[in-house]
Write a protein that holds these residues in place. Structure first.
Motif, PDB file in Angstrom:
ATOM      1  N   GLU A 128       2.278   6.315  -5.552  1.00 38.64           N
ATOM      2  CA  GLU A 128       2.418   4.867  -5.375  1.00 38.64           C
ATOM      3  C   GLU A 128       2.018   4.127  -6.647  1.00 38.64           C
ATOM      4  O   GLU A 128       1.040   4.494  -7.312  1.00 38.64           O
ATOM      5  CB  GLU A 128       1.525   4.413  -4.213  1.00 38.64           C
ATOM      6  N   ASP A 161       5.060   0.113  -3.608  1.00 37.46           N
ATOM      7  CA  ASP A 161       4.303  -0.994  -3.026  1.00 37.46           C
ATOM      8  C   ASP A 161       4.823  -2.303  -3.619  1.00 37.46           C
ATOM      9  O   ASP A 161       4.592  -2.596  -4.799  1.00 37.46           O
ATOM     10  CB  ASP A 161       2.806  -0.832  -3.297  1.00 37.46           C
ATOM     11  N   ASN A 164       2.156  -4.856  -4.680  1.00 40.09           N
ATOM     12  CA  ASN A 164       1.484  -4.527  -5.944  1.00 40.09           C
ATOM     13  C   ASN A 164       2.299  -4.997  -7.155  1.00 40.09           C
ATOM     14  O   ASN A 164       1.732  -5.358  -8.191  1.00 40.09           O
ATOM     15  CB  ASN A 164       1.218  -3.021  -6.030  1.00 40.09           C
ATOM     16  N   HIS A 192       5.424   0.043   0.837  1.00 40.14           N
ATOM     17  CA  HIS A 192       4.254  -0.662   1.342  1.00 40.14           C
ATOM     18  C   HIS A 192       4.481  -2.152   1.164  1.00 40.14           C
ATOM     19  O   HIS A 192       4.928  -2.589   0.100  1.00 40.14           O
ATOM     20  CB  HIS A 192       2.988  -0.291   0.545  1.00 40.14           C
ATOM     21  N   GLU A 234       0.483  -3.041   5.265  1.00 43.20           N
ATOM     22  CA  GLU A 234      -0.957  -2.826   5.074  1.00 43.20           C
ATOM     23  C   GLU A 234      -1.685  -4.133   5.372  1.00 43.20           C
ATOM     24  O   GLU A 234      -1.489  -5.134   4.675  1.00 43.20           O
ATOM     25  CB  GLU A 234      -1.224  -2.386   3.632  1.00 43.20           C
TER      26      GLU A 234
HETATM   27 FE   LIG Z   1      -0.105   0.247  -1.007  1.00 39.81          FE
END
Ligand SMILES: [Fe+2]
Length: 267
Positions: A128, A161, A164, A192, A234
């Motif tokens: 990730e 992600d 992110n 994610h 998440e």
């Molecule tokens: Fe993550």
């Protein structure tokens, strides 16, 4: 853990897959393992590690790899993942996911270790992209190029992600769309999604609250470009009632449906 009861009562019918943090289940026994045992026949479980530190100067510890392999063998996840980061130097552990210098030398090291751990785990392995708050002065390539090379050389999958990417955009001025353009279609096994807190001068990746519109919009772009894949929300702080989480998952599915890629990218 607050929602173990609701999930086991069958309220988790709307959820396609569960993600478990590898390190929370390495020790045998206890309630978390009992819950996992009960859940495993009903839904696929994928494991997501935070302790591998694959780019650390020292290699992963064989005892850790062996314990993780035993866990994976028990629940047979279709793939497992960890982060592209380092977390220790010598005997010093930071217990944090730290950004790596994206150099040719580090790429060689990570490629070698991905081949090793993939063999030990005996199943597809993904890395990730992390949230970053600092950058290195000297690198040989950007992070997306590093990932693309890693995928090409090792067959490693990507856990992308999306949140992110936006945290890095805010903190370091990076272009999330340029990142997505460099990732090979078909290499994403999992997405994610999460929220972050904008503190004005920086964004903190705290996973508090629902997935914001900007993350959903970038997710739509990513699915269109790279293909659909299992998606996990998440939400780690101020965790809401279970029904709110299920509604959030439904919202994400609705966004994915509008993202219609031109062809199936991944099995
Ligand atoms: Fe993550």
């Amino acid at each position: 853990m607050a929602h173990y009861g609701a999930i086991l009562d069958g309220a988790g019918g709307e959820v396609d897959v569960f993600e478990a943090i590898t390190e929370n289940f390495l020790a045998g026994g206890g309630r978390p393992r009992a819950v996992l045992d009960a859940l495993a026949p009903r839904r696929p479980i994928v494991f997501h590690g935070v302790g591998l530190g694959i780019a650390s100067s020292a290699p992963p510890e064989p005892a850790y790899l062996e314990a993780a392999r035993r866990l994976f063998d028990r629940y047979d996840p279709p793939w497992v993942s960890d982060h592209l980061c380092f977390h220790r130097s010598g005997r010093h552990y930071t217990h944090d996911l730290l950004p790596i210098p994206t150099t040719h030398a580090v790429l060689d090291r990570v490629c070698e270790r991905v081949r090793w751990v993939s063999k030990v785990f005996g199943r597809p392995f993904c890395l990730e992209n992390i949230s970053r708050y600092v950058a290195y002065r000297r690198t040989d390539m950007d992070e997306a190029t590093f990932f693309a090379e890693l995928v090409r050389r090792t067959g490693c999958g990507m856990l992308l992600d999306v949140n992110n990417l936006l945290v890095c955009a805010k903190n370091l001025g990076e272009d999330p769309h340029a990142f997505l353009e460099r990732i090979p279609p078909g290499s994403v096994y999992q997405y994610h999604l999460a929220n972050h807190t904008d503190r004005g001068t920086c964004a903190i990746d705290d996973h508090r609250g629902p997935v914001p519109p900007a993350v959903l919009e970038l997710y739509r772009y990513a699915v269109r470009r790279l293909g659909p894949a299992t998606t996990i929300v998440e939400w780690d702080e101020d965790v809401p009632p279970y029904e709110v989480l299920v509604a959030q998952a439904a919202r994400v599915k609705a966004v994915e449906r509008t993202a219609r890629p031109s062809r199936a990218m991944h099995p």
